[in-house]
Design a protein around this motif. Structure first.
Motif, PDB file in Angstrom:
ATOM      1  N   ARG A  45     -24.879 -47.414   3.080  1.00 40.22           N
ATOM      2  CA  ARG A  45     -23.863 -48.139   3.563  1.00 40.22           C
ATOM      3  C   ARG A  45     -24.223 -49.420   2.868  1.00 40.22           C
ATOM      4  O   ARG A  45     -25.537 -49.914   2.868  1.00 40.22           O
ATOM      5  N   GLU A  46     -23.274 -49.982   2.210  1.00 36.41           N
ATOM      6  CA  GLU A  46     -23.517 -51.337   1.736  1.00 36.41           C
ATOM      7  C   GLU A  46     -22.407 -52.475   2.252  1.00 36.41           C
ATOM      8  O   GLU A  46     -21.204 -52.181   2.671  1.00 36.41           O
ATOM      9  N   LEU A  47     -22.617 -53.518   2.299  1.00 35.38           N
ATOM     10  CA  LEU A  47     -22.061 -54.640   2.628  1.00 35.38           C
ATOM     11  C   LEU A  47     -20.859 -54.801   1.552  1.00 35.38           C
ATOM     12  O   LEU A  47     -21.184 -54.612   0.409  1.00 35.38           O
ATOM     13  N   VAL A  48     -19.445 -55.258   2.198  1.00 40.00           N
ATOM     14  CA  VAL A  48     -18.391 -55.399   1.525  1.00 40.00           C
ATOM     15  C   VAL A  48     -18.161 -56.853   1.301  1.00 40.00           C
ATOM     16  O   VAL A  48     -18.164 -57.878   0.329  1.00 40.00           O
ATOM     17  N   ALA A  49     -18.005 -57.426   2.665  1.00 39.15           N
ATOM     18  CA  ALA A  49     -17.667 -58.741   3.004  1.00 39.15           C
ATOM     19  C   ALA A  49     -17.943 -59.137   4.532  1.00 39.15           C
ATOM     20  O   ALA A  49     -17.700 -58.502   5.216  1.00 39.15           O
ATOM     21  N   THR A  50     -18.293 -60.462   4.964  1.00 40.06           N
ATOM     22  CA  THR A  50     -18.473 -60.840   6.202  1.00 40.06           C
ATOM     23  C   THR A  50     -17.858 -62.188   5.881  1.00 40.06           C
ATOM     24  O   THR A  50     -17.584 -62.862   5.027  1.00 40.06           O
TER      25      THR A  50
END
Length: 119
Positions: A45-50
């Motif tokens: 799982r990887e970050l896309v946007a916050t």
């Protein structure tokens, strides 16, 4: 506790656009940041946007310039608009909430919504 309900997602052709929305409920006053992660088959799982409560955004390099994250602090919703989608964007996208209670942080996740980009 915070509950996250995602909507949007689906199938789109390469070059197309898609919007993902997430509505938070429960102890939403504890939410510091909302965002999106994704997980492709066989990958982590990887970050896309916050986005934080004050509107500070953070984007992964692979979506920089192609995605916009926005947040409504009154409705406790977060929206991710993705443009110029690529087949490698195919993944399950998860809504994420980073909460803080006193000094303890808790992470909450939605159930995920599938995004499929065909070439």
């Amino acid at each position: 506790q915070v509950h996250l309900r995602e909507s949007g997602g689906g199938s789109v052709q390469a070059g197309g656009s898609l919007g993902l929305s997430c509505a938070a409920s429960g102890r939403t006053f504890t939410i510091e940041a909302l965002g999106w992660y994704r997980q492709a088959p066989g990958k982590q799982r990887e970050l896309v946007a916050t986005i934080t409560r004050d509107g500070t955004t953070n984007y992964a390099d692979f979506v920089e310039g192609r995605a916009t994250i926005s947040r409504d602090n009154v409705r406790d919703t977060v929206h991710l608009q993705m443009n110029n989608l690529k087949p490698e964007d195919t993944a399950v996208y998860y809504c994420y909430a980073d909460t803080k209670v006193v000094t303890t942080r808790y992470d909450y996740w939605g159930q995920g919504t599938q995004v499929t980009v065909s070439s």
